[in-house]
Design a protein around this motif. Structure first.
Motif, PDB file in Angstrom:
ATOM      1  N   LYS A  99      77.128   5.317  22.471  1.00 24.97           N
ATOM      2  CA  LYS A  99      78.302   6.122  22.792  1.00 24.97           C
ATOM      3  C   LYS A  99      79.598   5.357  22.528  1.00 24.97           C
ATOM      4  CE  LYS A  99      75.912   9.634  24.202  1.00 24.97           C
ATOM      5  NZ  LYS A  99      75.875  10.875  23.380  1.00 24.97           N
ATOM      6  N   GLU A 137      83.419  10.704  10.847  1.00 23.42           N
ATOM      7  CA  GLU A 137      82.650  11.940  10.721  1.00 23.42           C
ATOM      8  C   GLU A 137      81.659  12.127  11.871  1.00 23.42           C
ATOM      9  OE1 GLU A 137      83.362  14.052   8.377  1.00 23.42           O
ATOM     10  OE2 GLU A 137      84.798  12.726   7.382  1.00 23.42           O
ATOM     11  N   GLN A 138      81.629  11.172  12.796  1.00 24.00           N
ATOM     12  CA  GLN A 138      80.671  11.234  13.900  1.00 24.00           C
ATOM     13  C   GLN A 138      81.375  11.704  15.175  1.00 24.00           C
ATOM     14  OE1 GLN A 138      77.464  10.587  13.267  1.00 24.00           O
ATOM     15  NE2 GLN A 138      77.922   9.964  11.167  1.00 24.00           N
ATOM     16  N   GLU A 139      80.792  12.634  15.860  1.00 26.24           N
ATOM     17  CA  GLU A 139      81.358  13.103  17.120  1.00 26.24           C
ATOM     18  C   GLU A 139      80.671  12.414  18.290  1.00 26.24           C
ATOM     19  OE1 GLU A 139      81.234  17.316  17.391  1.00 26.24           O
ATOM     20  OE2 GLU A 139      82.518  17.655  15.642  1.00 26.24           O
ATOM     21  N   GLY A 140      81.442  12.178  19.334  1.00 25.55           N
ATOM     22  CA  GLY A 140      80.867  11.645  20.555  1.00 25.55           C
ATOM     23  C   GLY A 140      80.759  10.137  20.620  1.00 25.55           C
ATOM     24  N   ASP A 160      92.731   9.754  21.664  1.00 27.13           N
ATOM     25  CA  ASP A 160      92.379  10.370  20.387  1.00 27.13           C
ATOM     26  C   ASP A 160      93.489  10.085  19.378  1.00 27.13           C
ATOM     27  OD1 ASP A 160      90.026  11.453  21.387  1.00 27.13           O
ATOM     28  OD2 ASP A 160      91.003  13.305  22.024  1.00 27.13           O
ATOM     29  N   LYS A 192      90.003  15.491  11.298  1.00 34.36           N
ATOM     30  CA  LYS A 192      89.226  14.701  12.247  1.00 34.36           C
ATOM     31  C   LYS A 192      90.144  13.798  13.059  1.00 34.36           C
ATOM     32  CE  LYS A 192      85.280  16.047  10.341  1.00 34.36           C
ATOM     33  NZ  LYS A 192      84.256  16.859  11.045  1.00 34.36           N
ATOM     34  N   LYS A 193      89.709  13.459  14.252  1.00 35.28           N
ATOM     35  CA  LYS A 193      90.373  12.443  15.058  1.00 35.28           C
ATOM     36  C   LYS A 193      89.343  11.388  15.431  1.00 35.28           C
ATOM     37  CE  LYS A 193      94.181  15.100  17.112  1.00 35.28           C
ATOM     38  NZ  LYS A 193      95.293  14.196  16.765  1.00 35.28           N
ATOM     39  N   ARG A 249      88.274   8.603  18.427  1.00 32.01           N
ATOM     40  CA  ARG A 249      88.483   8.198  19.812  1.00 32.01           C
ATOM     41  C   ARG A 249      88.402   6.677  19.884  1.00 32.01           C
ATOM     42  NH1 ARG A 249      85.523  10.745  24.386  1.00 32.01           N
ATOM     43  NH2 ARG A 249      87.604  10.669  25.317  1.00 32.01           N
TER      44      ARG A 249
END
Length: 288
Positions: free
Chosen positions: A58, A78-81, A118, A276-277, A279
């Motif tokens: 994570k 390109e990866q979420e989370g 973000d 895209k953002k 985190r």
């Protein structure tokens, strides 16, 4: 669980071992353990990121220099989370300044507190960038506050020989302008506070900031040599500051372009803000 990706490629071995020992000490002190992955000849950064993802990561933390952070940014955009963290082993880097971390302990404290923001991501062509793209007058020293060609009175003769570069700029497909410049920058994120206490060049507004520096009288270039060397062209009278989401910049054939830390020769630049953002964990010094 935290996953730490360590890259010592650009760091002297004797310094690396000492700095890494300090990092391990701080991680233990702040109780932020996790899995450690080291870049080797047999395992590169993409493979290590893939391993971390398969383990359910994570948070992935870059331990190294700005180049290491940017490699992870490219892979994680390109990866979420997944949250990106940064522990710089090189002092006073552009990205550590943006993130508000000062030194190893400060960076490790930031990882432990896990304050996340973000951030917008810039695009130049198909490539991502986090801080800025420079063009025109570019050399390896332009971002060093005390080492650039503008920082020494002994370099006045070079100032007088600077030749302007013609560029055409289109902003969001509407506003167009032509200028003869000696340097320009498109900025997504930059650390710093202006004289009124406001954050400069916000990476949260969905826009990029364009700075253009035209040829100025020699006395002005000398007076503002430090601002120019640090890429703070907005502090020079007569400079241009524009904001937009997309920029098309046309320059002479093969003019110099610096994308983060990569030099290229281009005649046209297409820049924008990604949908895209990313985190990212930030430190207590982060503003804006």
């Amino acid at each position: 669980m935290y996953h730490y990706i360590i890259d010592q490629t650009r760091i002297q071995t004797r310094n690396f071992d000492r700095l890494l020992g300090e990092v391990y000490g701080f991680l233990t002190e702040y109780q932020i353990g996790g899995e450690v992955h080291r870049v080797t000849r047999l395992r590169n950064v993409p493979e290590l990121v893939d391993t971390a993802r398969q383990s359910g990561a994570k948070t992935i933390v870059a331990i190294g220099d700005d180049n290491n952070f940017l490699q992870l940014l490219e892979l994680l955009a390109e990866q979420e989370g997944i949250v990106l963290g940064y522990i710089p082993l090189v002092s006073n880097t552009s990205i550590s300044h943006v993130l508000g971390v000062r030194g190893l302990e400060d960076a490790c404290q930031a990882i432990a507190k896990r304050r996340v923001e973000d951030f917008d991501i810039g695009l130049v062509g198909r490539n991502y960038f986090f801080t800025r793209v420079d063009f025109g007058l570019i050399n390896n020293e332009i971002r060093k506050g005390s080492g650039g060609i503008f920082s020494s009175f002994g370099m006045i003769s070079k100032l007088r020989l600077l030749q302007s570069i013609p560029v055409k700029v289109s902003i969001d497909g509407r506003l167009e302008l032509s200028a003869n410049i000696i340097a320009g920058s498109v900025i997504n994120a930059r650390g710093g506070i202006d004289q009124k206490g406001s954050a400069l060049f916000s990476p949260h507004d969905g826009k990029l900031d364009l700075l253009l520096l035209e040829k100025r009288p020699t006395r002005e270039l000398i007076k503002f040599r430090k601002s120019i060397a640090e890429g703070r062209f907005e502090e020079v009278p007569g400079s241009t500051v524009l904001h937009g989401r997309n920029f098309e910049i046309e320059g002479p054939k093969n003019f110099n372009v610096l994308i983060e830390q990569v030099f290229l020769n281009r005649s046209n630049l297409s820049l924008g803000v990604s949908d895209k953002k990313i985190r990212v964990i930030v430190g207590k010094g982060r503003r804006g």
